[in-house]
Write a protein that holds these residues in place. Structure first.
Motif, PDB file in Angstrom:
ATOM      1  N   PHE A  71      83.796 -40.508  63.260  1.00 46.05           N
ATOM      2  CA  PHE A  71      84.253 -39.199  62.803  1.00 46.05           C
ATOM      3  C   PHE A  71      85.473 -39.283  61.886  1.00 46.05           C
ATOM      4  CE2 PHE A  71      81.948 -38.280  66.713  1.00 46.05           C
ATOM      5  CZ  PHE A  71      81.150 -37.220  66.316  1.00 46.05           C
ATOM      6  N   MET A  72      86.517 -39.967  62.336  1.00 45.47           N
ATOM      7  CA  MET A  72      87.769 -39.935  61.590  1.00 45.47           C
ATOM      8  C   MET A  72      87.622 -40.547  60.201  1.00 45.47           C
ATOM      9  SD  MET A  72      90.055 -38.394  63.451  1.00 45.47           S
ATOM     10  CE  MET A  72      91.643 -38.948  62.826  1.00 45.47           C
ATOM     11  N   VAL A  73      87.086 -41.755  60.124  1.00 41.88           N
ATOM     12  CA  VAL A  73      86.972 -42.426  58.831  1.00 41.88           C
ATOM     13  C   VAL A  73      86.021 -41.694  57.887  1.00 41.88           C
ATOM     14  CG1 VAL A  73      86.276 -44.557  57.684  1.00 41.88           C
ATOM     15  CG2 VAL A  73      87.647 -44.670  59.771  1.00 41.88           C
ATOM     16  N   PRO A  74      84.808 -41.291  58.330  1.00 41.18           N
ATOM     17  CA  PRO A  74      83.938 -40.539  57.397  1.00 41.18           C
ATOM     18  C   PRO A  74      84.544 -39.218  56.927  1.00 41.18           C
ATOM     19  CG  PRO A  74      82.662 -41.382  59.246  1.00 41.18           C
ATOM     20  CD  PRO A  74      84.099 -41.602  59.587  1.00 41.18           C
ATOM     21  N   ILE A  75      85.181 -38.472  57.835  1.00 48.73           N
ATOM     22  CA  ILE A  75      85.776 -37.198  57.426  1.00 48.73           C
ATOM     23  C   ILE A  75      86.951 -37.435  56.485  1.00 48.73           C
ATOM     24  CG2 ILE A  75      87.022 -35.164  58.266  1.00 48.73           C
ATOM     25  CD1 ILE A  75      85.290 -35.259  60.762  1.00 48.73           C
ATOM     26  N   PHE A  76      87.717 -38.481  56.750  1.00 54.14           N
ATOM     27  CA  PHE A  76      88.808 -38.835  55.840  1.00 54.14           C
ATOM     28  C   PHE A  76      88.266 -39.160  54.451  1.00 54.14           C
ATOM     29  CE2 PHE A  76      91.458 -42.155  53.896  1.00 54.14           C
ATOM     30  CZ  PHE A  76      92.652 -41.469  53.793  1.00 54.14           C
ATOM     31  N   GLY A  77      87.186 -39.942  54.393  1.00 49.85           N
ATOM     32  CA  GLY A  77      86.588 -40.257  53.104  1.00 49.85           C
ATOM     33  C   GLY A  77      86.036 -39.024  52.403  1.00 49.85           C
TER      34      GLY A  77
ATOM     35  N   VAL B 299      98.155 -48.663  66.546  1.00 51.15           N
ATOM     36  CA  VAL B 299      97.282 -47.488  66.629  1.00 51.15           C
ATOM     37  C   VAL B 299      97.814 -46.347  65.773  1.00 51.15           C
ATOM     38  CG1 VAL B 299      96.403 -45.705  68.175  1.00 51.15           C
ATOM     39  CG2 VAL B 299      96.359 -48.099  68.886  1.00 51.15           C
ATOM     40  N   ARG B 300      99.112 -46.064  65.830  1.00 57.77           N
ATOM     41  CA  ARG B 300      99.652 -44.859  65.201  1.00 57.77           C
ATOM     42  C   ARG B 300     100.100 -45.085  63.754  1.00 57.77           C
ATOM     43  NH1 ARG B 300     100.249 -40.750  68.732  1.00 57.77           N
ATOM     44  NH2 ARG B 300     101.434 -39.622  67.122  1.00 57.77           N
ATOM     45  N   ILE B 301     100.550 -46.269  63.406  1.00 60.43           N
ATOM     46  CA  ILE B 301     101.082 -46.513  62.070  1.00 60.43           C
ATOM     47  C   ILE B 301     100.072 -47.229  61.182  1.00 60.43           C
ATOM     48  CG2 ILE B 301     102.981 -47.506  60.752  1.00 60.43           C
ATOM     49  CD1 ILE B 301     103.781 -45.246  62.643  1.00 60.43           C
ATOM     50  N   ILE B 302      99.343 -48.189  61.745  1.00 59.32           N
ATOM     51  CA  ILE B 302      98.401 -48.968  60.943  1.00 59.32           C
ATOM     52  C   ILE B 302      97.042 -48.290  60.864  1.00 59.32           C
ATOM     53  CG2 ILE B 302      97.259 -51.197  60.669  1.00 59.32           C
ATOM     54  CD1 ILE B 302     100.277 -51.260  60.234  1.00 59.32           C
ATOM     55  N   MET B 303      96.474 -47.929  62.027  1.00 63.39           N
ATOM     56  CA  MET B 303      95.117 -47.386  62.045  1.00 63.39           C
ATOM     57  C   MET B 303      95.033 -45.912  61.688  1.00 63.39           C
ATOM     58  SD  MET B 303      93.088 -49.111  65.247  1.00 63.39           S
ATOM     59  CE  MET B 303      91.631 -48.173  64.778  1.00 63.39           C
ATOM     60  N   SER B 304      95.953 -45.137  62.142  1.00 65.70           N
ATOM     61  CA  SER B 304      95.796 -43.678  61.990  1.00 65.70           C
ATOM     62  C   SER B 304      97.056 -42.968  61.511  1.00 65.70           C
ATOM     63  CB  SER B 304      95.353 -43.066  63.328  1.00 65.70           C
ATOM     64  OG  SER B 304      96.315 -43.363  64.340  1.00 65.70           O
ATOM     65  N   PRO B 305      97.706 -43.445  60.445  1.00 68.70           N
ATOM     66  CA  PRO B 305      98.850 -42.673  59.942  1.00 68.70           C
ATOM     67  C   PRO B 305      98.428 -41.346  59.335  1.00 68.70           C
ATOM     68  CG  PRO B 305      98.289 -44.421  58.410  1.00 68.70           C
ATOM     69  CD  PRO B 305      97.443 -44.642  59.627  1.00 68.70           C
ATOM     70  N   PHE B 306      97.133 -41.239  58.989  1.00 64.32           N
ATOM     71  CA  PHE B 306      96.618 -40.027  58.353  1.00 64.32           C
ATOM     72  C   PHE B 306      96.071 -39.020  59.350  1.00 64.32           C
ATOM     73  CE2 PHE B 306      93.254 -43.188  58.648  1.00 64.32           C
ATOM     74  CZ  PHE B 306      92.235 -42.477  59.267  1.00 64.32           C
ATOM     75  N   ALA B 307      96.168 -39.290  60.661  1.00 68.56           N
ATOM     76  CA  ALA B 307      95.506 -38.439  61.650  1.00 68.56           C
ATOM     77  C   ALA B 307      96.026 -36.997  61.590  1.00 68.56           C
ATOM     78  CB  ALA B 307      95.696 -39.021  63.048  1.00 68.56           C
ATOM     79  N   HIS B 308      97.314 -36.807  61.791  1.00 71.13           N
ATOM     80  CA  HIS B 308      97.862 -35.446  61.760  1.00 71.13           C
ATOM     81  C   HIS B 308      97.673 -34.777  60.396  1.00 71.13           C
ATOM     82  CE1 HIS B 308      99.580 -34.336  65.619  1.00 71.13           C
ATOM     83  NE2 HIS B 308      99.979 -35.585  65.785  1.00 71.13           N
TER      84      HIS B 308
END
Length: 458
Positions: A295-301, A225-234
């Motif tokens: 939300f996360m993936v579209p906003i990241f893109g 969850v934290r390293i593979i899927m969402s390392p870009f979250a913070h």
């Protein structure tokens, strides 16, 4: 301040040429006694105080995390949390290649996020959660409220403090949106690094108690969850704050409302997105995946597209602003094109390294950075957004370029010739003696001529 050179001048040296502003260049004011800086205004005092603060914060956060996870859990968490850091730093450094900032700024931002911001977050979040649990006598709701309300506010403010410090005290290095993105992203990368150590180390300790191993372990799930899927979250949250500061940096000094409103708006957006991410688990079994996909993936893109578009726009600014300095003789005619192309810049550095060594390549890199800063300074000046030190800063940058011209100009000229697009030339409709195809029954089709050098062809 003029926006174009008063006449074409070819300087014989830094002291013989004049900046394009045409105004006198001054250093320290004259006519009065020099005032010595107070001891707390000296550079070594500030650096020493900041280094001491970060070192103490690092030692305290190290002790807290090790106490929470145990020595073995800390080492496991440290090893796993390190994996995404080089990739994230490299990505932000790539974005910053147009006008690369000094490494000391990035080191400060990472250290602030990993040490000071993480310490503030741990202490403040723990205190707030305990206070809510005591006041409501409901520990479960206190944990939920702390994660969705308290943590986003505290953590984003703590990370934004580093962006604010760079914005205030390294203003020359903070000139636009990309600088805000890089500063905020590196700060958040450091914060996520420490937080991942804590979460992964705690998960490892849980597996030791429960006997969990392999893919079904808590450590594996946390890592996924934290390293593979969402390392870009913070970094994604805090980048919104950085964009707000970047827009503020583009505003004129007199636009006080804009200079304050945009950073605050970015901070509020970062808090809101962070709260939604932390509260996704309350939306049901699939709430996390729904928030991630919707939300996360579209906003990241979207933000990725924005920063890449901004990067290309900055290169166009370099190509548009530097020809005036070429007309005045400070740059060669081909340099604006070469400096406005990342490929040409890379070729120039490689050429200098191949023919004159690493020191020459470093000089070319510095030349490229100073020229880019000069282009951005002139762009702000033409829009009425330059500061009162425009003339002094312009002359400083021109002098830096002039001192490095012997190493940089041959390399940039070579890069410009290599990367110049070919200009197709149509064959004449009548036979030409000595030309290929003369005497053939049909007129030859237009053919590409030898690549003519036309640096401003789009």
């Amino acid at each position: 301040m003029a926006t174009c050179p008063p006449h074409t001048s070819y300087p014989s040296g830094p002291t013989a040429g004049a900046p394009l502003s045409g105004a006198p260049v001054g250093g320290a004011p004259t006519g009065g006694p020099l005032r010595h800086a107070h001891w707390w205004q000296r550079t070594w005092v500030r650096y020493g105080a900041l280094t001491t603060l970060l070192a103490i914060s690092g030692l305290v956060i190290l002790a807290l995390v090790r106490e929470e996870t145990g020595t073995e859990g800390f080492l496991v968490g440290l090893g796993l949390a390190t994996l995404p850091v080089p990739l994230l730093i490299a990505a932000f450094r790539w974005l910053d290649r147009v006008e690369p900032g000094p490494w000391r700024n990035l080191l400060f931002c990472f250290a602030w996020g990993a040490c000071a911001a993480a310490l503030i977050a741990i202490v403040a979040n723990s205190f707030a959660t305990r206070w809510i649990a005591t006041a409501t006598a409901d520990p479960s709701s206190a944990d939920t409220l702390g994660a969705t309300v308290i943590a986003p506010v505290v953590e984003e403010i703590a990370k934004a403090a580093a962006v604010l410090l760079v914005f205030l005290f390294r203003r020359r290095d903070f000139t636009g949106i990309l600088d805000g993105v890089v500063t905020a992203g590196v700060t958040a990368t450091g914060f996520a690094f420490t937080e991942n150590i804590l979460y992964l180390g705690t998960a490892f300790g849980t597996d030791q108690l429960t006997g969990g191993t392999g893919i079904a372990s808590v450590t594996a799930a946390t890592f996924f969850v934290r390293i593979i899927m969402s390392p870009f979250a913070h970094p994604l949250f805090t980048v919104l704050t950085g964009i707000g500061f970047g827009v503020s940096a583009l505003a004129a000094d007199r636009q006080h409302v804009r200079r304050v409103a945009f950073p605050l708006s970015g901070l509020l957006l970062a808090m809101g997105m962070h709260a939604m991410w932390n509260g996704s688990s309350a939306f049901g079994d699939y709430g996390f995946f729904a928030v991630y996909a919707a939300f996360m993936v579209p906003i990241f893109g979207l933000l990725t597209w924005l920063v890449i578009w901004t990067r290309q726009r900055e290169l166009k600014t370099v190509r548009a602003e530097l020809p005036a300095y070429a007309v005045a003789g400070w740059l060669s005619p081909v340099e604006p094109y070469a400096l406005g192309s990342m490929r040409a810049r890379r070729i120039a550095r490689e050429y200098a390294r191949r023919h004159a060594g690493r020191a020459a390549a470093r000089e070319v890199a510095r030349y490229e950075a100073y020229a880019t800063s000069l282009a951005f300074l002139r762009h702000r000046g033409r829009r009425g957004r330059a500061g009162a030190d425009f003339v002094v800063r312009e002359r400083e940058l021109l002098d830096e370029l002039w001192r490095r011209r012997e190493a940089a100009r041959p390399a940039l000229d070579y890069a410009a010739r290599i990367t110049a697009p070919p200009v197709p030339v149509a064959a004449p409709p009548w036979p030409v003696h000595g030309a290929y195809g003369y005497g053939c029954p049909a007129t030859p089709a237009p053919y590409p001529a030898y690549p003519a050098y036309n640096p401003y062809r789009s």
